[in-house]
Scaffold this motif. Structure first.
Motif, PDB file in Angstrom:
ATOM      1  N   LYS A 148      51.784  30.476  61.307  1.00 56.97           N
ATOM      2  CA  LYS A 148      52.220  31.048  62.587  1.00 56.97           C
ATOM      3  C   LYS A 148      51.092  31.786  63.313  1.00 56.97           C
ATOM      4  CE  LYS A 148      57.210  31.645  61.944  1.00 56.97           C
ATOM      5  NZ  LYS A 148      58.302  32.635  61.868  1.00 56.97           N
ATOM      6  N   ARG A 149      50.130  32.284  62.541  1.00 50.56           N
ATOM      7  CA  ARG A 149      49.043  33.035  63.170  1.00 50.56           C
ATOM      8  C   ARG A 149      48.235  32.164  64.121  1.00 50.56           C
ATOM      9  NH1 ARG A 149      46.386  35.433  57.830  1.00 50.56           N
ATOM     10  NH2 ARG A 149      46.921  33.286  57.228  1.00 50.56           N
ATOM     11  N   TYR A 150      48.099  30.877  63.783  1.00 49.70           N
ATOM     12  CA  TYR A 150      47.375  29.973  64.680  1.00 49.70           C
ATOM     13  C   TYR A 150      48.095  29.870  66.019  1.00 49.70           C
ATOM     14  CZ  TYR A 150      44.957  28.424  60.432  1.00 49.70           C
ATOM     15  OH  TYR A 150      44.236  28.375  59.286  1.00 49.70           O
ATOM     16  N   LEU A 151      49.418  29.719  65.956  1.00 46.12           N
ATOM     17  CA  LEU A 151      50.193  29.571  67.183  1.00 46.12           C
ATOM     18  C   LEU A 151      50.226  30.877  67.964  1.00 46.12           C
ATOM     19  CD1 LEU A 151      53.168  27.472  65.724  1.00 46.12           C
ATOM     20  CD2 LEU A 151      51.089  26.648  66.841  1.00 46.12           C
ATOM     21  N   GLU A 152      50.292  32.003  67.249  1.00 43.68           N
ATOM     22  CA  GLU A 152      50.286  33.305  67.923  1.00 43.68           C
ATOM     23  C   GLU A 152      48.946  33.559  68.612  1.00 43.68           C
ATOM     24  OE1 GLU A 152      53.418  35.415  64.771  1.00 43.68           O
ATOM     25  OE2 GLU A 152      51.261  35.900  64.718  1.00 43.68           O
ATOM     26  N   ASN A 153      47.865  33.193  67.933  1.00 38.26           N
ATOM     27  CA  ASN A 153      46.540  33.347  68.545  1.00 38.26           C
ATOM     28  C   ASN A 153      46.393  32.454  69.773  1.00 38.26           C
ATOM     29  OD1 ASN A 153      45.769  35.195  66.619  1.00 38.26           O
ATOM     30  ND2 ASN A 153      44.821  33.667  65.281  1.00 38.26           N
ATOM     31  N   ALA A 155      48.832  31.539  71.695  1.00 38.35           N
ATOM     32  CA  ALA A 155      49.615  32.166  72.767  1.00 38.35           C
ATOM     33  C   ALA A 155      48.854  33.332  73.386  1.00 38.35           C
ATOM     34  CB  ALA A 155      50.955  32.630  72.210  1.00 38.35           C
ATOM     35  N   THR A 156      48.164  34.112  72.526  1.00 31.33           N
ATOM     36  CA  THR A 156      47.383  35.247  73.031  1.00 31.33           C
ATOM     37  C   THR A 156      46.265  34.780  73.949  1.00 31.33           C
ATOM     38  OG1 THR A 156      47.839  36.457  70.985  1.00 31.33           O
ATOM     39  CG2 THR A 156      45.997  37.235  72.338  1.00 31.33           C
ATOM     40  N   LEU A 157      45.640  33.662  73.578  1.00 27.16           N
ATOM     41  CA  LEU A 157      44.538  33.111  74.377  1.00 27.16           C
ATOM     42  C   LEU A 157      45.027  32.227  75.525  1.00 27.16           C
ATOM     43  CD1 LEU A 157      42.157  32.176  71.413  1.00 27.16           C
ATOM     44  CD2 LEU A 157      41.923  34.102  72.990  1.00 27.16           C
ATOM     45  N   GLU A 158      46.369  32.147  75.648  1.00 25.87           N
ATOM     46  CA  GLU A 158      47.001  31.344  76.701  1.00 25.87           C
ATOM     47  C   GLU A 158      46.587  29.878  76.627  1.00 25.87           C
ATOM     48  OE1 GLU A 158      46.264  33.195  80.416  1.00 25.87           O
ATOM     49  OE2 GLU A 158      47.632  34.864  80.043  1.00 25.87           O
ATOM     50  N   ILE A 159      46.503  29.367  75.413  1.00 24.97           N
ATOM     51  CA  ILE A 159      46.230  27.939  75.204  1.00 24.97           C
ATOM     52  C   ILE A 159      47.581  27.232  75.131  1.00 24.97           C
ATOM     53  CG2 ILE A 159      45.231  26.225  73.651  1.00 24.97           C
ATOM     54  CD1 ILE A 159      43.271  28.349  72.721  1.00 24.97           C
ATOM     55  N   LYS A 160      47.803  26.305  76.027  1.00 27.09           N
ATOM     56  CA  LYS A 160      49.107  25.644  76.109  1.00 27.09           C
ATOM     57  C   LYS A 160      48.944  24.134  76.256  1.00 27.09           C
ATOM     58  CE  LYS A 160      51.040  29.649  78.581  1.00 27.09           C
ATOM     59  NZ  LYS A 160      51.662  30.101  79.855  1.00 27.09           N
ATOM     60  N   GLY A 161      50.090  23.457  76.181  1.00 26.30           N
ATOM     61  CA  GLY A 161      50.164  22.036  76.491  1.00 26.30           C
ATOM     62  C   GLY A 161      49.276  21.149  75.642  1.00 26.30           C
ATOM     63  N   VAL A 162      48.593  20.224  76.311  1.00 25.80           N
ATOM     64  CA  VAL A 162      47.761  19.235  75.620  1.00 25.80           C
ATOM     65  C   VAL A 162      46.612  19.909  74.883  1.00 25.80           C
ATOM     66  CG1 VAL A 162      46.285  17.209  75.939  1.00 25.80           C
ATOM     67  CG2 VAL A 162      48.365  17.454  77.294  1.00 25.80           C
ATOM     68  N   GLU A 163      46.043  20.954  75.499  1.00 23.89           N
ATOM     69  CA  GLU A 163      44.932  21.670  74.853  1.00 23.89           C
ATOM     70  C   GLU A 163      45.393  22.302  73.540  1.00 23.89           C
ATOM     71  OE1 GLU A 163      43.371  24.870  77.128  1.00 23.89           O
ATOM     72  OE2 GLU A 163      41.546  25.046  75.914  1.00 23.89           O
ATOM     73  N   LEU A 165      47.824  21.204  71.696  1.00 30.09           N
ATOM     74  CA  LEU A 165      48.082  20.107  70.759  1.00 30.09           C
ATOM     75  C   LEU A 165      46.807  19.660  70.052  1.00 30.09           C
ATOM     76  CD1 LEU A 165      49.939  17.849  69.603  1.00 30.09           C
ATOM     77  CD2 LEU A 165      49.348  16.493  71.631  1.00 30.09           C
ATOM     78  N   PHE A 166      45.726  19.463  70.831  1.00 29.28           N
ATOM     79  CA  PHE A 166      44.501  18.900  70.258  1.00 29.28           C
ATOM     80  C   PHE A 166      43.564  19.954  69.652  1.00 29.28           C
ATOM     81  CE2 PHE A 166      45.838  15.384  73.002  1.00 29.28           C
ATOM     82  CZ  PHE A 166      45.664  14.326  72.144  1.00 29.28           C
ATOM     83  N   ARG A 167      43.709  21.221  70.080  1.00 32.24           N
ATOM     84  CA  ARG A 167      42.798  22.246  69.556  1.00 32.24           C
ATOM     85  C   ARG A 167      43.420  23.093  68.448  1.00 32.24           C
ATOM     86  NH1 ARG A 167      39.671  25.578  74.021  1.00 32.24           N
ATOM     87  NH2 ARG A 167      38.736  26.339  72.085  1.00 32.24           N
ATOM     88  N   ILE A 168      44.740  23.136  68.389  1.00 38.30           N
ATOM     89  CA  ILE A 168      45.400  23.995  67.404  1.00 38.30           C
ATOM     90  C   ILE A 168      46.279  23.195  66.435  1.00 38.30           C
ATOM     91  CG2 ILE A 168      46.906  25.980  67.063  1.00 38.30           C
ATOM     92  CD1 ILE A 168      44.324  26.662  68.545  1.00 38.30           C
ATOM     93  N   ILE A 169      47.245  22.485  66.992  1.00 39.07           N
ATOM     94  CA  ILE A 169      48.280  21.854  66.160  1.00 39.07           C
ATOM     95  C   ILE A 169      47.721  20.720  65.299  1.00 39.07           C
ATOM     96  CG2 ILE A 169      50.452  20.566  66.223  1.00 39.07           C
ATOM     97  CD1 ILE A 169      51.133  22.163  68.777  1.00 39.07           C
ATOM     98  N   LEU A 170      47.095  19.739  65.934  1.00 36.43           N
ATOM     99  CA  LEU A 170      46.602  18.587  65.165  1.00 36.43           C
ATOM    100  C   LEU A 170      45.505  18.964  64.166  1.00 36.43           C
ATOM    101  CD1 LEU A 170      46.641  15.675  67.788  1.00 36.43           C
ATOM    102  CD2 LEU A 170      48.166  16.032  65.847  1.00 36.43           C
ATOM    103  N   PRO A 171      44.525  19.808  64.545  1.00 36.23           N
ATOM    104  CA  PRO A 171      43.540  20.201  63.521  1.00 36.23           C
ATOM    105  C   PRO A 171      44.162  20.936  62.338  1.00 36.23           C
ATOM    106  CG  PRO A 171      42.680  20.664  65.708  1.00 36.23           C
ATOM    107  CD  PRO A 171      44.119  20.283  65.892  1.00 36.23           C
TER     108      PRO A 171
END
Length: 252
Positions: A148-153, A155-163, A165-171
């Motif tokens: 969850k910390r990856y997703l929270e970080n 959100a803090t950095l306002e990384i959303k959508g496709v970015e 997906l490819f920078r947080i979720i898939l890696p």
């Protein structure tokens, strides 16, 4: 070169041990049935004389394997990420995934032959089906267990959508997803040979089935060895790609 050999010294010793043990049990001491288990004195000439046919079969088999595995990977990862991120969707669909994935892909062969216009498309569908479920299942599991910390970080950095997906979720999910892809690749290879045994007129599985019908077990062994070498080569290429994708992990 020396490092390459040193890293694989154990594998080379085991390979030599298997060859020597088989030769001792066949040609030299005749422990195994010579009809079912011919020695290297028969296998090696058969390998050389039928190498062209094996090569053509290899090309034919790749024509089934590559499109089926590619479609299974793309659809399995795409749908798996979506299901893994949506709790409500996952809760409602998971029982159906468990139910349908429990049906062996080989049992779908008669349906595929009647539904699809050709044996080729039916074979691709069977291989696709066998690879799709493992990839889908591991992708769902990998996505829903992301820290969850990856997703929270994000959100803090306002990384959303496709970015996101490819920078947080898939890696973050890629180690587990690639493990599922490796299992699916081996399983799709098994289904490839099964599919070729039923409807194909060429391919590695067809080669084994054809000479098995004539009780030419020396050539059946040739087919088995060729298929084993091909699978080792394909898995080696997969491991190289996997290592490059996961170069940030501890083992790399």
């Amino acid at each position: 070169m020396k490092r390459f050999i040193a890293d694989r010294l154990g594998m080379i010793v085991i390979f030599i041990g298997i060859i020597v043990s088989y030769e001792l049990a066949t040609d030299i001491f005749g422990i195994l049935d010579p009809f079912l288990f011919p020695g290297l004195s028969k296998i090696l000439p058969g390998y050389i004389s039928h190498f062209d046919k094996l090569s053509k079969g290899f090309v034919s088999s790749l024509g089934l394997l590559i499109p089926a595995y590619f479609m299974a990977s793309v659809s399995g990862i795409s749908i798996g990420v979506l299901i893994g991120l949506k709790r409500l969707l996952r809760k409602n669909i998971t029982p159906y995934i468990n139910a349908f994935s429990a049906v062996p892909a080989t049992l779908m062969t008669p349906f595929a032959i009647h539904i699809f216009p050709s044996f080729r498309s039916a074979s691709i569908f069977i291989i696709f089906l066998g690879a799709f479920w493992p990839i889908l299942g591991t992708t769902v599991n990998a996505t829903m267990t992301i820290d969850k910390r990856y997703l929270e970080n994000a959100a803090t950095l306002e990384i959303k959508g496709v970015e996101k997906l490819f920078r947080i979720i898939l890696p973050a999910a890629s180690p587990t997803i690639l493990s599922g892809c490796a299992v699916a690749l081996k399983f799709s290879f098994v289904l490839l040979t099964v599919a070729e045994m039923f409807g194909a007129t060429s391919g590695m599985g067809y080669f084994v089935q054809y000479y098995s019908d004539f009780a030419r077990f020396d050539l059946v062994m040739v087919g088995f060895i060729f298929m084993g070498v091909v699978l080792v080569g394909i898995m080696g290429l997969f491991d190289i790609v996997k290592s490059r994708i996961l170069r940030w992990t501890i083992n790399n």
